[in-house]
Design an enzyme around this catalytic site. Sequence first.
Site, mmCIF file in Angstrom:
data_model
loop_
_atom_site.group_PDB
_atom_site.id
_atom_site.type_symbol
_atom_site.label_atom_id
_atom_site.label_comp_id
_atom_site.label_asym_id
_atom_site.label_seq_id
_atom_site.Cartn_x
_atom_site.Cartn_y
_atom_site.Cartn_z
ATOM 1 N N ASP A 237 0.836 -1.211 0.000
ATOM 2 C CA ASP A 237 0.000 0.000 0.000
ATOM 3 C C ASP A 237 0.871 1.263 0.000
ATOM 4 O O ASP A 237 0.674 2.177 -0.801
ATOM 5 C CB ASP A 237 -0.992 -0.004 1.175
ATOM 6 C CG ASP A 237 -0.375 -0.403 2.504
ATOM 7 O OD1 ASP A 237 0.802 -0.833 2.524
ATOM 8 O OD2 ASP A 237 -1.050 -0.270 3.538
ATOM 9 N N ASP A 261 1.114 -7.916 -10.003
ATOM 10 C CA ASP A 261 0.093 -7.549 -10.993
ATOM 11 C C ASP A 261 -0.302 -6.085 -10.796
ATOM 12 O O ASP A 261 -0.336 -5.294 -11.736
ATOM 13 C CB ASP A 261 -1.128 -8.470 -10.817
ATOM 14 C CG ASP A 261 -2.234 -8.160 -11.801
ATOM 15 O OD1 ASP A 261 -1.924 -7.875 -12.965
ATOM 16 O OD2 ASP A 261 -3.417 -8.206 -11.401
ATOM 17 N N ASP A 265 0.901 -2.364 -13.093
ATOM 18 C CA ASP A 265 -0.019 -1.409 -13.734
ATOM 19 C C ASP A 265 0.153 -0.012 -13.150
ATOM 20 O O ASP A 265 0.147 0.990 -13.867
ATOM 21 C CB ASP A 265 -1.485 -1.826 -13.531
ATOM 22 C CG ASP A 265 -1.980 -2.793 -14.607
ATOM 23 O OD1 ASP A 265 -1.143 -3.519 -15.180
ATOM 24 O OD2 ASP A 265 -3.197 -2.821 -14.871
HETATM 25 C C1 IPM Z 1 -1.738 -9.444 -16.449
HETATM 26 C C2 IPM Z 1 -3.223 -9.613 -16.531
HETATM 27 C C3 IPM Z 1 -3.595 -11.026 -16.154
HETATM 28 C C4 IPM Z 1 -3.103 -11.254 -14.735
HETATM 29 C C5 IPM Z 1 -5.070 -11.362 -16.318
HETATM 30 C C6 IPM Z 1 -5.554 -11.158 -17.745
HETATM 31 C C7 IPM Z 1 -5.404 -12.772 -15.904
HETATM 32 O O1 IPM Z 1 -3.863 -8.672 -15.732
HETATM 33 O O2 IPM Z 1 -1.018 -10.141 -17.199
HETATM 34 O O3 IPM Z 1 -1.260 -8.626 -15.671
HETATM 35 O O4 IPM Z 1 -3.776 -10.890 -13.770
HETATM 36 O O5 IPM Z 1 -2.013 -11.800 -14.589
HETATM 37 MN MN MN Z 2 -2.481 -7.211 -14.806
#
Ligand code: IPM
Ligand code: MN
Length: 379
Positions: A237, A261, A265
């Site tokens: 966090d 993950d 992002d």
């Molecule tokens: C990623 C995507 C995947 C994940 C999904 C599509 C299952 O978000 O490659 O980051 O969560 O790993």
């Molecule tokens: Mn992802």
Amino acid sequence: MAKQSYRIVALPGDGIGPEVLASALRVLDAVGVFFEVDFEVESISCGGHYYAEHETEWPEGSFEKCEAADAILLGAVGHEVDGRPVFTKPGKPYPEPQLAGFAQVIGNRKRLDLYANVRPVKLYPGVKHKIHGKLVQVWDAEKVDYVVIRENTEDAYTGEMEVIEDGRITPIRITRRATERVVRYAFNLARRRNKQRKVTCVDKSNIIGAHRFFRDVFRQVGETEFPDLTLDYAYVDAFCQWQIRSPEWFDVVVGPNLVGDIVSDNGATTAGGLGLAVGGNIGDQHGMFEPIHGSAPKHAGKDKANPLAAILSVQMMLDWLAARYEDDRLSRAAHSLEAAVAAVLQEGKTLTYDLIGEEKAARCSGVGIAVERKLREIV
Ligand code: IPM
Ligand code: MN
């Protein structure tokens, strides 16, 4: 030893996957010509749209083709019908429903033992920044250059689920074997990069017991095998806001699957957005490379998505193949391709809507052509 010919399996998948991959494959073709390397590409239709039609995520024998390939390029999976994502039916083929496309993404990661998901967070000059909206200068770009290494086979991603009376339980599985190898990958990368020589372990170990185990293993491996590196720790966090505020603090970052993950992002926001973010799923025997943006169904079929993440996955694949087969042509190709992408960004003319707005936007295919031209100029 360099190979005569490299076998590549392309998995275009769903949504914008086929479009961005088409641009990426066009660039791969050009690489083959300019650097005199033979790539044998086989494209396999797969993912959620394939499932919706066939009740299977890809034709029989497709996994074996992935297994036999020298590398895999993945577009994206995730298909919608009437605005709803397609899930597999119970028992077809998994006991519990899964996102259709599971076989390509989660299945390949696990079955091919692609234990490290390598996701660079790197900002290029000339990009319009997603947070402050200004054009990025060289000195800004230098502040955002680290790599997230995401454990890629377990944590909350095993597909296991227990049905209880009042709900569902999805376990967080962290094992010593999987943790040791992914943290070793991260430590070795910090040595190779030779920048801050620092690895940050990101987790939620203040509350999740399994994450405490991840952190303990990280510490044991780091202290005993990599005494020359700095070990650093963050809760996820807090890490999310440091990523945005002080990205220059980081060099190599490692964490459990779901943490990786999310922070990859989040990191992408500081590096030009998801349209530029790339991931390599890497094991000791296999590699699969993909843009991390997903299938974006609402943008599909419009030739407008940004193909640069897919093109950078080709770049990462070339780099990985170059090291694996000691093929100097491929390392020169990887280098030149990154330079070509950087030049197209710096020029700022032929870019998609996410980077220069709808009015001036180039097509997805147009960006592929621009990178190919730039590559020709460079070599
Ligand atoms: C990623 C995507 C995947 C994940 C999904 C599509 C299952 O978000 O490659 O980051 O969560 O790993
Ligand atoms: Mn992802």
